[in-house]
Motif scaffolding. Structure first.
Motif, PDB file in Angstrom:
ATOM      1  N   LEU A  70       1.731 125.190 -22.051  1.00 52.72           N
ATOM      2  CA  LEU A  70       0.871 125.500 -20.809  1.00 52.72           C
ATOM      3  C   LEU A  70       2.051 126.548 -20.053  1.00 52.72           C
ATOM      4  CD1 LEU A  70      -0.138 122.304 -19.494  1.00 52.72           C
ATOM      5  CD2 LEU A  70      -1.794 124.110 -20.476  1.00 52.72           C
ATOM      6  N   GLU A  71       3.334 126.467 -20.244  1.00 52.61           N
ATOM      7  CA  GLU A  71       4.130 127.546 -19.691  1.00 52.61           C
ATOM      8  C   GLU A  71       3.981 128.959 -20.304  1.00 52.61           C
ATOM      9  OE1 GLU A  71       6.670 127.382 -17.240  1.00 52.61           O
ATOM     10  OE2 GLU A  71       6.874 125.282 -16.852  1.00 52.61           O
ATOM     11  N   TYR A  72       3.888 128.991 -21.564  1.00 49.99           N
ATOM     12  CA  TYR A  72       3.773 130.122 -22.123  1.00 49.99           C
ATOM     13  C   TYR A  72       2.612 130.788 -21.932  1.00 49.99           C
ATOM     14  CZ  TYR A  72       3.656 133.563 -25.928  1.00 49.99           C
ATOM     15  OH  TYR A  72       3.429 135.105 -26.522  1.00 49.99           O
ATOM     16  N   ALA A  73       1.192 130.176 -21.852  1.00 52.61           N
ATOM     17  CA  ALA A  73      -0.116 130.735 -21.645  1.00 52.61           C
ATOM     18  C   ALA A  73      -0.588 131.218 -20.244  1.00 52.61           C
ATOM     19  CB  ALA A  73      -0.941 129.838 -22.178  1.00 52.61           C
ATOM     20  N   PHE A  74       0.212 130.300 -19.107  1.00 50.54           N
ATOM     21  CA  PHE A  74      -0.327 130.428 -17.789  1.00 50.54           C
ATOM     22  C   PHE A  74       0.514 130.662 -16.909  1.00 50.54           C
ATOM     23  CE2 PHE A  74      -3.366 127.356 -20.039  1.00 50.54           C
ATOM     24  CZ  PHE A  74      -4.646 128.097 -19.587  1.00 50.54           C
ATOM     25  N   SER A  75       1.902 130.972 -17.155  1.00 51.28           N
ATOM     26  CA  SER A  75       3.034 131.110 -16.261  1.00 51.28           C
ATOM     27  C   SER A  75       2.814 130.387 -14.956  1.00 51.28           C
ATOM     28  CB  SER A  75       3.184 132.728 -16.004  1.00 51.28           C
ATOM     29  OG  SER A  75       3.207 133.317 -17.311  1.00 51.28           O
ATOM     30  N   PRO A  76       2.833 129.378 -15.129  1.00 48.95           N
ATOM     31  CA  PRO A  76       2.644 128.383 -13.671  1.00 48.95           C
ATOM     32  C   PRO A  76       3.439 128.562 -12.628  1.00 48.95           C
ATOM     33  CG  PRO A  76       3.222 126.986 -15.338  1.00 48.95           C
ATOM     34  CD  PRO A  76       2.789 128.263 -16.175  1.00 48.95           C
ATOM     35  N   VAL A  77       3.168 128.399 -11.364  1.00 48.25           N
ATOM     36  CA  VAL A  77       4.126 128.316 -10.251  1.00 48.25           C
ATOM     37  C   VAL A  77       4.402 126.768 -10.186  1.00 48.25           C
ATOM     38  CG1 VAL A  77       3.196 130.440  -9.327  1.00 48.25           C
ATOM     39  CG2 VAL A  77       2.276 128.213  -8.554  1.00 48.25           C
ATOM     40  N   TYR A  78       3.513 126.084 -10.329  1.00 53.21           N
ATOM     41  CA  TYR A  78       3.909 124.526 -10.732  1.00 53.21           C
ATOM     42  C   TYR A  78       3.349 124.069 -11.686  1.00 53.21           C
ATOM     43  CZ  TYR A  78       4.202 119.724  -9.413  1.00 53.21           C
ATOM     44  OH  TYR A  78       4.713 118.170  -9.453  1.00 53.21           O
ATOM     45  N   LEU A  79       3.881 123.117 -12.710  1.00 50.14           N
ATOM     46  CA  LEU A  79       3.572 122.358 -13.633  1.00 50.14           C
ATOM     47  C   LEU A  79       3.993 121.113 -13.655  1.00 50.14           C
ATOM     48  CD1 LEU A  79       1.884 122.417 -16.294  1.00 50.14           C
ATOM     49  CD2 LEU A  79       3.937 123.318 -17.582  1.00 50.14           C
ATOM     50  N   LYS A  94      -1.449 113.224 -17.749  1.00 45.06           N
ATOM     51  CA  LYS A  94      -2.118 113.863 -16.714  1.00 45.06           C
ATOM     52  C   LYS A  94      -1.350 115.292 -16.488  1.00 45.06           C
ATOM     53  CE  LYS A  94      -2.522 111.821 -12.582  1.00 45.06           C
ATOM     54  NZ  LYS A  94      -2.132 111.037 -11.192  1.00 45.06           N
ATOM     55  N   VAL A  95      -2.099 116.272 -16.296  1.00 40.91           N
ATOM     56  CA  VAL A  95      -1.364 117.489 -16.052  1.00 40.91           C
ATOM     57  C   VAL A  95      -1.895 118.258 -14.724  1.00 40.91           C
ATOM     58  CG1 VAL A  95      -1.624 120.177 -17.131  1.00 40.91           C
ATOM     59  CG2 VAL A  95      -1.695 118.059 -18.603  1.00 40.91           C
ATOM     60  N   ILE A  96      -1.107 118.701 -14.089  1.00 38.08           N
ATOM     61  CA  ILE A  96      -1.246 119.434 -12.931  1.00 38.08           C
ATOM     62  C   ILE A  96      -0.649 120.799 -13.036  1.00 38.08           C
ATOM     63  CG2 ILE A  96      -0.682 119.655 -10.565  1.00 38.08           C
ATOM     64  CD1 ILE A  96       0.175 116.750 -10.298  1.00 38.08           C
ATOM     65  N   LEU A  99      -6.247 125.723 -25.538  1.00 35.98           N
ATOM     66  CA  LEU A  99      -4.895 125.946 -25.583  1.00 35.98           C
ATOM     67  C   LEU A  99      -4.445 124.831 -26.392  1.00 35.98           C
ATOM     68  CD1 LEU A  99      -2.562 127.744 -25.332  1.00 35.98           C
ATOM     69  CD2 LEU A  99      -2.051 126.257 -23.525  1.00 35.98           C
ATOM     70  N   LEU A 100      -5.008 123.468 -26.008  1.00 33.44           N
ATOM     71  CA  LEU A 100      -4.590 122.366 -26.581  1.00 33.44           C
ATOM     72  C   LEU A 100      -5.335 121.651 -27.612  1.00 33.44           C
ATOM     73  CD1 LEU A 100      -3.242 120.761 -23.136  1.00 33.44           C
ATOM     74  CD2 LEU A 100      -2.070 121.988 -24.810  1.00 33.44           C
ATOM     75  N   ALA A 101      -6.374 122.413 -28.113  1.00 37.96           N
ATOM     76  CA  ALA A 101      -7.206 122.051 -29.126  1.00 37.96           C
ATOM     77  C   ALA A 101      -6.589 121.099 -30.154  1.00 37.96           C
ATOM     78  CB  ALA A 101      -8.019 122.907 -29.666  1.00 37.96           C
ATOM     79  N   ASP A 102      -5.778 121.333 -30.658  1.00 37.85           N
ATOM     80  CA  ASP A 102      -5.010 120.863 -31.890  1.00 37.85           C
ATOM     81  C   ASP A 102      -4.520 119.256 -31.422  1.00 37.85           C
ATOM     82  OD1 ASP A 102      -5.338 122.811 -33.772  1.00 37.85           O
ATOM     83  OD2 ASP A 102      -3.292 123.532 -33.527  1.00 37.85           O
ATOM     84  N   GLU A 103      -3.964 119.273 -30.086  1.00 40.69           N
ATOM     85  CA  GLU A 103      -3.436 117.948 -29.747  1.00 40.69           C
ATOM     86  C   GLU A 103      -4.589 116.940 -29.082  1.00 40.69           C
ATOM     87  OE1 GLU A 103      -0.324 121.202 -28.786  1.00 40.69           O
ATOM     88  OE2 GLU A 103      -2.597 121.132 -28.823  1.00 40.69           O
ATOM     89  N   LEU A 104      -5.809 117.562 -28.662  1.00 42.31           N
ATOM     90  CA  LEU A 104      -6.944 116.937 -28.269  1.00 42.31           C
ATOM     91  C   LEU A 104      -7.607 116.429 -29.544  1.00 42.31           C
ATOM     92  CD1 LEU A 104      -7.844 119.195 -25.304  1.00 42.31           C
ATOM     93  CD2 LEU A 104      -7.091 116.697 -25.048  1.00 42.31           C
ATOM     94  N   SER A 105      -7.501 116.965 -30.569  1.00 43.72           N
ATOM     95  CA  SER A 105      -8.206 116.645 -31.632  1.00 43.72           C
ATOM     96  C   SER A 105      -7.546 115.637 -32.538  1.00 43.72           C
ATOM     97  CB  SER A 105      -8.861 117.721 -32.631  1.00 43.72           C
ATOM     98  OG  SER A 105      -7.714 118.339 -33.334  1.00 43.72           O
ATOM     99  N   LEU A 118      -6.914 113.254 -21.174  1.00 40.86           N
ATOM    100  CA  LEU A 118      -6.276 114.232 -20.492  1.00 40.86           C
ATOM    101  C   LEU A 118      -6.729 114.327 -19.232  1.00 40.86           C
ATOM    102  CD1 LEU A 118      -3.873 116.794 -20.687  1.00 40.86           C
ATOM    103  CD2 LEU A 118      -5.863 118.156 -21.151  1.00 40.86           C
ATOM    104  N   ALA A 119      -6.039 113.963 -17.961  1.00 39.87           N
ATOM    105  CA  ALA A 119      -6.591 113.979 -16.663  1.00 39.87           C
ATOM    106  C   ALA A 119      -5.836 115.407 -16.365  1.00 39.87           C
ATOM    107  CB  ALA A 119      -5.976 112.966 -15.564  1.00 39.87           C
ATOM    108  N   LEU A 120      -6.629 116.267 -16.189  1.00 42.02           N
ATOM    109  CA  LEU A 120      -6.577 117.695 -15.674  1.00 42.02           C
ATOM    110  C   LEU A 120      -6.645 118.030 -14.383  1.00 42.02           C
ATOM    111  CD1 LEU A 120      -5.447 120.715 -16.613  1.00 42.02           C
ATOM    112  CD2 LEU A 120      -7.666 120.860 -17.722  1.00 42.02           C
ATOM    113  N   HIS A 121      -5.736 118.488 -13.784  1.00 40.63           N
ATOM    114  CA  HIS A 121      -5.930 119.170 -12.246  1.00 40.63           C
ATOM    115  C   HIS A 121      -5.409 120.516 -12.308  1.00 40.63           C
ATOM    116  CE1 HIS A 121      -6.437 114.795 -10.885  1.00 40.63           C
ATOM    117  NE2 HIS A 121      -5.401 114.802 -11.935  1.00 40.63           N
ATOM    118  N   ALA A 122      -6.401 121.477 -12.083  1.00 40.77           N
ATOM    119  CA  ALA A 122      -6.072 122.797 -12.284  1.00 40.77           C
ATOM    120  C   ALA A 122      -6.213 123.716 -11.036  1.00 40.77           C
ATOM    121  CB  ALA A 122      -7.083 123.588 -13.510  1.00 40.77           C
ATOM    122  N   TYR A 123      -5.413 124.334 -10.384  1.00 37.88           N
ATOM    123  CA  TYR A 123      -5.428 125.016  -9.130  1.00 37.88           C
ATOM    124  C   TYR A 123      -4.655 126.372  -9.067  1.00 37.88           C
ATOM    125  CZ  TYR A 123      -5.898 120.023  -7.797  1.00 37.88           C
ATOM    126  OH  TYR A 123      -6.444 118.804  -7.935  1.00 37.88           O
TER     127      TYR A 123
END
Length: 100
Positions: A9-18, A38-40, A61-67, A73-78
């Motif tokens: 997630l860090e690599y793909a999205f360069s988050p300001v908060y993760l 849970k991912v914020i 992005l997380l297809a391998d992990e999810l399969s 995965l509780a996903l909160h994307a903002y």
């Protein structure tokens, strides 16, 4: 698994908060299992994207992990603005109805 998700997630999205939180211990799984997360994720890259597109991007992005080993995965994307408007509040994840 938690670290692997965080790094992707860090690599793909360069988050300001993760935050990647392993919630497996709150579910009916064997001790030491890393399967419920849970991912914020707060990033400028979500600007002008609807929630469905944001979720699709993370799921892709997380297809391998999810399969394989990730059961939930509780996903909160903002965007940063949305995150500020929420006053940085995220609610509890729902109770799990399944096992491993």
């Amino acid at each position: 698994m938690c670290k692997q998700i965080e790094e992707k997630l860090e690599y793909a999205f360069s988050p300001v908060y993760l935050m990647v939180l392993d919630e497996s211990d709150q579910h009916n799984v064997s001790p030491g299992t890393e399967s419920h997360f849970k991912v914020i994720l707060v990033t400028e890259k979500f600007a002008a994207q609807r929630m469905v597109a944001r979720h699709r991007a993370v799921y892709q992005l997380l297809a391998d992990e999810l399969s394989n080993s990730v059961h939930a995965l509780a996903l909160h994307a903002y965007t940063p603005t949305e995150w500020q408007q929420r006053q940085q509040q995220v609610f509890s994840s729902p109770a799990c109805r399944g096992g491993e």
